[in-house]
Design a protein around this motif. Structure first.
Motif, PDB file in Angstrom:
ATOM      1  N   VAL A 102       0.829  -1.215   0.000  1.00 58.03           N
ATOM      2  CA  VAL A 102       0.000   0.000   0.000  1.00 58.03           C
ATOM      3  C   VAL A 102       0.859   1.258   0.000  1.00 58.03           C
ATOM      4  O   VAL A 102       0.571   2.219  -0.711  1.00 58.03           O
ATOM      5  CB  VAL A 102      -0.970   0.003   1.202  1.00 58.03           C
ATOM      6  CG1 VAL A 102      -1.639   1.353   1.386  1.00 58.03           C
ATOM      7  CG2 VAL A 102      -2.019  -1.085   1.040  1.00 58.03           C
ATOM      8  N   LEU A 103       1.926   1.261   0.792  1.00 58.11           N
ATOM      9  CA  LEU A 103       2.758   2.450   0.928  1.00 58.11           C
ATOM     10  C   LEU A 103       3.855   2.530  -0.130  1.00 58.11           C
ATOM     11  O   LEU A 103       4.453   3.590  -0.321  1.00 58.11           O
ATOM     12  CB  LEU A 103       3.380   2.501   2.328  1.00 58.11           C
ATOM     13  CG  LEU A 103       2.376   2.567   3.472  1.00 58.11           C
ATOM     14  CD1 LEU A 103       3.106   2.498   4.805  1.00 58.11           C
ATOM     15  CD2 LEU A 103       1.508   3.811   3.381  1.00 58.11           C
ATOM     16  N   GLY A 104       4.135   1.411  -0.798  1.00 61.18           N
ATOM     17  CA  GLY A 104       5.192   1.411  -1.808  1.00 61.18           C
ATOM     18  C   GLY A 104       6.572   1.587  -1.201  1.00 61.18           C
ATOM     19  O   GLY A 104       7.471   2.115  -1.852  1.00 61.18           O
ATOM     20  N   VAL A 105       6.746   1.148   0.051  1.00 59.02           N
ATOM     21  CA  VAL A 105       8.000   1.331   0.777  1.00 59.02           C
ATOM     22  C   VAL A 105       8.350   0.021   1.473  1.00 59.02           C
ATOM     23  O   VAL A 105       7.482  -0.621   2.054  1.00 59.02           O
ATOM     24  CB  VAL A 105       7.843   2.443   1.854  1.00 59.02           C
ATOM     25  CG1 VAL A 105       9.080   2.551   2.716  1.00 59.02           C
ATOM     26  CG2 VAL A 105       7.509   3.766   1.213  1.00 59.02           C
ATOM     27  N   LYS A 106       9.611  -0.368   1.411  1.00 59.03           N
ATOM     28  CA  LYS A 106      10.067  -1.534   2.172  1.00 59.03           C
ATOM     29  C   LYS A 106      10.096  -1.151   3.642  1.00 59.03           C
ATOM     30  O   LYS A 106      10.758  -0.212   4.040  1.00 59.03           O
ATOM     31  CB  LYS A 106      11.455  -1.968   1.717  1.00 59.03           C
ATOM     32  CG  LYS A 106      11.438  -2.758   0.443  1.00 59.03           C
ATOM     33  CD  LYS A 106      10.833  -4.106   0.709  1.00 59.03           C
ATOM     34  CE  LYS A 106      10.958  -5.016  -0.484  1.00 59.03           C
ATOM     35  NZ  LYS A 106      10.149  -6.201  -0.325  1.00 59.03           N
ATOM     36  N   MET A 107       9.352  -1.875   4.467  1.00 60.01           N
ATOM     37  CA  MET A 107       9.262  -1.560   5.888  1.00 60.01           C
ATOM     38  C   MET A 107      10.138  -2.475   6.737  1.00 60.01           C
ATOM     39  O   MET A 107      10.517  -2.116   7.830  1.00 60.01           O
ATOM     40  CB  MET A 107       7.813  -1.683   6.368  1.00 60.01           C
ATOM     41  CG  MET A 107       6.826  -0.784   5.652  1.00 60.01           C
ATOM     42  SD  MET A 107       7.080   0.956   5.923  1.00 60.01           S
ATOM     43  CE  MET A 107       6.277   1.190   7.486  1.00 60.01           C
TER      44      MET A 107
END
Length: 153
Positions: A102-107
């Motif tokens: 959803v965020l398009g970021v590796k968490m």
């Protein structure tokens, strides 16, 4: 110093809907002194921005209703600890996958400043098995957890 007071705000709505409604309240303000407008804007932002977000057994992996709220929390102008619990470790891992999508970021990468801790068994989980007839898995309230920094770092 000691905390002398605290404010708790409870709303019966989705967080992103609360933000949208709150921002609409400020749209009709008159064109008064610029300092007053800036002060009101800062007050609104501090009211809108939580200091900590905890979502219990949220099922982020299974409910698209979470997507706009995740995006809104990610846009806040300061870092906010975001703790997510789940019934099982696989559900917690699925929650992390959906957040990344959803965020398009590796968490969850190693060395990632956003990851406070990856999905793991919660040492503070309930010890009482949650009765479930739809699965053969063993479920516990808040059985797994993980934490990230949302907002701008």
């Amino acid at each position: 110093g000691r905390l002398s007071s605290a404010t708790v705000l409870c709303k019966n709505c989705l967080y992103h809907d609360y933000i949208i409604d709150f921002e609409k309240e400020g749209e009709g303000e008159g064109m008064d002194d610029q300092n007053q407008r800036q002060k009101r804007r800062r007050q609104r932002e501090s009211t809108l921005s939580p200091n900590l977000v905890i979502v219990y057994n949220a099922g982020i992996w299974g409910y698209t209703d979470w997507h706009p709220t995740l995006r809104q929390l990610y846009r806040i102008r300061r870092p906010i600890p975001f703790v997510i619990t789940a019934y099982t470790l696989p559900e917690a891992e699925d929650d992390a996958d959906v957040m990344e999508e959803v965020l398009g970021v590796k968490m969850t990468n190693e060395g990632n400043d956003r990851c406070l801790w990856k999905a793991e068994i919660n040492p503070y989980a309930s010890r009482v098995v949650r009765e479930t007839y739809s699965s053969d898995n063993t479920y516990f309230e808040n059985g797994a957890w993980q934490a990230y920094l949302m907002g701008q770092l």
